[in-house]
Every structure is written in structure tokens, then in C-alpha cells.
Design a protein around this motif. Structure first.
Motif, PDB file in Angstrom:
ATOM      1  N   VAL A 248       0.655  -1.254   0.145  1.00 33.52           N
ATOM      2  CA  VAL A 248      -0.021   0.098   0.148  1.00 33.52           C
ATOM      3  C   VAL A 248       0.898   1.034  -0.116  1.00 33.52           C
ATOM      4  O   VAL A 248       1.719   1.412   0.960  1.00 33.52           O
ATOM      5  CB  VAL A 248      -0.987  -0.053   1.164  1.00 33.52           C
ATOM      6  CG1 VAL A 248      -1.927   1.265   1.263  1.00 33.52           C
ATOM      7  CG2 VAL A 248      -1.806  -1.111   1.425  1.00 33.52           C
ATOM      8  N   LEU A 249       0.596   2.065  -0.758  1.00 28.26           N
ATOM      9  CA  LEU A 249       1.345   3.531  -1.268  1.00 28.26           C
ATOM     10  C   LEU A 249       0.432   4.551  -1.412  1.00 28.26           C
ATOM     11  O   LEU A 249      -0.711   4.474  -1.450  1.00 28.26           O
ATOM     12  CB  LEU A 249       2.223   3.409  -2.540  1.00 28.26           C
ATOM     13  CG  LEU A 249       3.335   1.957  -2.756  1.00 28.26           C
ATOM     14  CD1 LEU A 249       3.592   2.246  -3.930  1.00 28.26           C
ATOM     15  CD2 LEU A 249       4.453   2.069  -1.755  1.00 28.26           C
ATOM     16  N   GLU A 250       1.189   5.854  -1.072  1.00 22.69           N
ATOM     17  CA  GLU A 250       0.560   6.753  -0.893  1.00 22.69           C
ATOM     18  C   GLU A 250       1.000   7.771  -2.165  1.00 22.69           C
ATOM     19  O   GLU A 250       2.213   7.810  -2.191  1.00 22.69           O
ATOM     20  CB  GLU A 250       0.432   7.740   0.137  1.00 22.69           C
ATOM     21  CG  GLU A 250      -0.399   8.902   0.301  1.00 22.69           C
ATOM     22  CD  GLU A 250      -0.522   9.784   1.783  1.00 22.69           C
ATOM     23  OE1 GLU A 250      -1.268   9.354   2.389  1.00 22.69           O
ATOM     24  OE2 GLU A 250       0.491  10.516   1.875  1.00 22.69           O
ATOM     25  N   GLY A 251       0.184   8.405  -2.809  1.00 22.83           N
ATOM     26  CA  GLY A 251       0.557   9.306  -4.061  1.00 22.83           C
ATOM     27  C   GLY A 251      -0.576  10.052  -4.526  1.00 22.83           C
ATOM     28  O   GLY A 251      -1.318  10.457  -3.723  1.00 22.83           O
ATOM     29  N   LYS A 252      -0.092  11.176  -5.412  1.00 23.28           N
ATOM     30  CA  LYS A 252      -0.946  12.071  -6.048  1.00 23.28           C
ATOM     31  C   LYS A 252      -1.417  11.778  -7.262  1.00 23.28           C
ATOM     32  O   LYS A 252      -0.669  11.399  -8.001  1.00 23.28           O
ATOM     33  CB  LYS A 252      -0.257  13.476  -5.729  1.00 23.28           C
ATOM     34  CG  LYS A 252      -0.067  14.111  -4.520  1.00 23.28           C
ATOM     35  CD  LYS A 252       0.448  15.392  -4.497  1.00 23.28           C
ATOM     36  CE  LYS A 252       0.557  16.066  -3.014  1.00 23.28           C
ATOM     37  NZ  LYS A 252       1.149  17.412  -3.191  1.00 23.28           N
ATOM     38  N   VAL A 253      -2.705  12.282  -7.657  1.00 16.07           N
ATOM     39  CA  VAL A 253      -3.331  12.291  -8.668  1.00 16.07           C
ATOM     40  C   VAL A 253      -2.693  12.866  -9.866  1.00 16.07           C
ATOM     41  O   VAL A 253      -2.771  14.269  -9.384  1.00 16.07           O
ATOM     42  CB  VAL A 253      -4.730  12.320  -8.888  1.00 16.07           C
ATOM     43  CG1 VAL A 253      -5.247  12.361 -10.180  1.00 16.07           C
ATOM     44  CG2 VAL A 253      -5.408  11.196  -8.037  1.00 16.07           C
ATOM     45  N   GLU A 254      -1.925  12.662 -10.880  1.00 14.40           N
ATOM     46  CA  GLU A 254      -1.304  13.393 -11.690  1.00 14.40           C
ATOM     47  C   GLU A 254      -2.202  13.625 -12.939  1.00 14.40           C
ATOM     48  O   GLU A 254      -1.836  14.522 -13.705  1.00 14.40           O
ATOM     49  CB  GLU A 254       0.116  13.014 -12.178  1.00 14.40           C
ATOM     50  CG  GLU A 254       0.304  11.523 -12.528  1.00 14.40           C
ATOM     51  CD  GLU A 254       1.765  11.182 -12.960  1.00 14.40           C
ATOM     52  OE1 GLU A 254       2.365  12.088 -12.766  1.00 14.40           O
ATOM     53  OE2 GLU A 254       1.750  10.132 -13.489  1.00 14.40           O
ATOM     54  N   SER A 255      -3.075  12.708 -13.385  1.00 17.26           N
ATOM     55  CA  SER A 255      -3.648  13.055 -14.711  1.00 17.26           C
ATOM     56  C   SER A 255      -4.787  12.021 -14.605  1.00 17.26           C
ATOM     57  O   SER A 255      -4.625  10.935 -14.026  1.00 17.26           O
ATOM     58  CB  SER A 255      -2.891  12.851 -15.990  1.00 17.26           C
ATOM     59  OG  SER A 255      -2.439  11.381 -15.920  1.00 17.26           O
TER      60      SER A 255
END
Length: 351
Positions: A248-255
Motif C-alpha cells: 500500500v502506497l500513497e501518491g498524488k493524482v497526476e492526470s
């Protein structure tokens, strides 16, 4: 009387001819000593073998005698001496080859003492068969005009990776030499990112490939960008290969795309959350529940073909509290006994 005189004369003659006691042994030993001197010493050959020379012993000299060297020929040799003014080559010929410092390279960063060493192999074009001192005068600069272009053409066809030193900056790029030929690296081809100050590359060694060769126009173009892209892709693929499914990772919506959302995971990595893996409810477009820049938690589904497949839905499903675990936690925090039967735990729960 006469008889007495004759007897005396005979005795005198006998005494003079007879060897003395001291002379007798010496005379007897003389022949023995002579024989000992003539006899060979034990362990040594009686005769020294004669060395027989063959035509093979003079093969190099014979080959050199038949060689005919003319001005314009390209000769190869081994460096046997270097100083600040010139390089001397062994050409396997009667005369050595000499290359003056000015005829070694057009590269302004070239240093005869730093870049040429005894034992190096070099090629040069014959300028003079005799420089006045019995040497053959050669030029590497002229040789590069003949053989250099053939070599860079081969580098182009074989996509050879070359290490070159940047010598100077010019308009919209930098200059580096390959096989004595001036090559141009455009600013757009020297890095993966935009470079504002190209002078930072001067004096540095970079890996490049030949991308354009035009002998007639004396045009040679190099690129470092393709190699950097390949190496960056290899580095990313190694990172992807180390990602374990289920993480499980955390990220940012880029597109956002009609078929899903790409999430930036940091470190240059990004993955796709397919529209079917965004929400537990059915949606027609990712924009219904997501915006670019949103921070989301995702689970790695797989890394097939060096592509990262992610799921937000799987994280949400795992995050929902289990009814039984929730009641056990509540009772434990209130101090009640946890020895409750399964029936008691399920009592009051709407299943």
C-alpha cells in the motif's frame, strides 16, 4: 798418455749431456701436463655448437626492405618516445615515424603529454618520407580526414556508445571530438532536462552516440540524450521489479483519463488506477470522484511489463472495519471480559 786424455774428454761430455737430479723429474712430467691441458674438462662440451642463422631471423628486415612508402600513405606504429614537441613511432621500418604536436589533434583540450603514452598505437598520414633527419614525417590530423569519417560512419550504424570530452560551447550546443573530427552536441541532446548554462559541461566526459554523419558537409552530430533515456528506463524498471504486489502506497493524482487515473508515487514512478479499481460504486468517469492533485492511497496489484497497476478500491475494502473485530475492540477498551461467546458477539448486529 793419449788414452788417458781421451778418457777424460769422454767423461766431460757425458757429464754435460746427462740431466741433473733437479732437471730429470721436470722433464718426465712435461708430456703428462701437456696431455692434461689438451683433454676436455668433465661436464663441458669439447666443441662450442655453431649458431646457424636462418631467413626467419631476418624476416622483419627483409619485409621492411621490400616496403615502399609514399607520401599520402597511412601508416600504423607504436609510440616509443613522447616529448612536448613531438611523438616518435616505431613503424617496423628502417626509419622511425615522427608526428609534430600540431599534427596530432585539432581538439583544443588535447595534451600531448597527458593524452599520448609510450606503447600507444597510432596512425598517421605520410607528409614527408624524410624530414631531413632520417625520419618519416606523419600527421594524425590528415589521417583523421581519411579514416576518421569511415569510423564514425561505423559508429552510427552500430549505435556505438562513445565517451567524449566536451571542449567548448557554441551557439545552441557544445563541441566534442571523435576520431579527430569535430562533433556537435545540440543543447536538446545533452541532458534529459533543459540546461540553461551549457558551460557547466566544458571539460566533462559524457557518453554519446553518433546520430548524423555527412562527410561531404563535414557534419558530425552526437547525442547523449538517447543513452540517458535508456539508463533511466533501466533504473526505473529495477525499482518497479522490487515493488511487491499488495504493498500500500500513497501518491498524488497526476492526470485523469476516461479509462482511469495516473498516480505519481514519487521517485519518478507512476501507476495506473483503472476506472474499475477507483471506487466500490460504479462510475462512468474518474472525474466523478477524483481531481488532479488529490492525495490517495493505492495498493499495488501487479508490475507486469514494467507497468504498475494500482487499486484504490482494494485499499478501501481492507480499511472497512470488521463488525466482530470492532465489537471486541469496544469491549476490551471498556474493561469488560473478552471471554464472550460468538453468539454474544453477533448479538445485536444486523447481518
Amino acid at each position: 798418455m793419449e788414452t788417458e786424455n781421451m778418457t777424460n774428454i769422454t767423461e766431460e761430455i757425458s757429464v754435460e749431456e746427462a740431466p741433473t737430479a733437479a732437471e730429470a723429474p721436470e722433464a718426465a712430467e712435461t708430456p703428462v701436463a701437456t696431455e692434461a691441458a689438451e683433454a676436455p674438462v668433465v661436464g663441458e662440451s669439447a666443441e662450442t655448437p655453431e649458431v646457424v642463422e636462418t631467413m626467419e631471423d631476418y624476416s622483419k628486415e627483409l619485409e621492411a626492405s621490400f616496403r615502399k612508402i609514399s607520401e599520402g600513405d597511412i601508416l600504423s606504429g607504436t609510440v616509443i618516445h613522447v616529448n612536448e614537441e613531438e611523438v616518435t613511432l616505431d613503424l617496423d621500418y628502417f626509419a622511425p615515424g615522427v608526428i609534430k604536436a600540431a599534427d596530432l589533434s585539432r581538439d583544443p583540450s588535447f595534451s600531448i603529454l597527458a593524452d599520448v603514452h609510450v606503447g600507444d598505437k597510432m596512425q598517421g598520414t605520410v607528409i614527408k618520407r624524410d624530414d631531413g633527419a632520417g625520419n618519416i614525417l606523419l600527421s594524425c590530423v590528415e589521417a583523421s580526414e581519411v579514416i576518421g569519417w569511415d569510423k564514425v560512419q561505423t559508429y552510427l550504424e552500430e549505435k556505438t556508445v562513445l565517451s567524449v570530452k566536451v571542449s567548448e560551447t557554441v551557439n545552441k550546443g557544445v563541441i566534442a571530438f571523435v576520431e579527430g573530427i569535430r562533433g556537435f552536441i545540440p543543447a536538446s541532446q545533452i541532458s534529459l532536462e533543459y540546461v540553461e548554462d551549457l558551460s557547466t559541461f566544458v571539460g566533462k566526459t559524457v557518453d554519446v552516440r553518433v546520430i548524423t554523419v555527412d562527410k561531404d558537409k563535414k557534419k558530425l552530430v552526437l547525442s547523449a540524450k538517447d543513452i540517458l533515456k535508456e539508463r533511466e528506463a533501466d533504473r526505473m524498471n529495477q525499482k518497479i521489479a522490487m515493488m511487491a504486489p499488495g504493498t500500500v502506497l500513497e501518491g498524488k493524482v497526476e492526470s485523469l483519463m476516461p479509462y482511469g487515473a495516473f498516480v505519481d508515487l514519487g521517485g519518478g514512478l507512476s501507476g495506473l488506477v483503472h476506472i474499475s479499481q477507483i471506487s466500490q460504486k460504479r462510475i462512468k468517469n474518474p472525474s466523478e470522484v477524483l481531481n488532479v492533485g488529490d492525495t490517495v492511497k493505492v495498493k499495488v496489484l501487479n508490475t507486469n511489463n514494467n507497468k504498475i497497476s494500482l487499486s484504490m478500491k482494494a485499499v478501501a475494502e481492507n480499511a472497512e472495519p470488521d463488525p466482530v473485530e470492532e465489537k471486541l475492540a469496544a469491549e476490551y477498551s471498556s474493561g469488560k471480559s473478552v471471554g464472550t461467546s460468538l453468539g454474544d458477539l453477533l448479538k445485536g448486529l444486523k447481518l
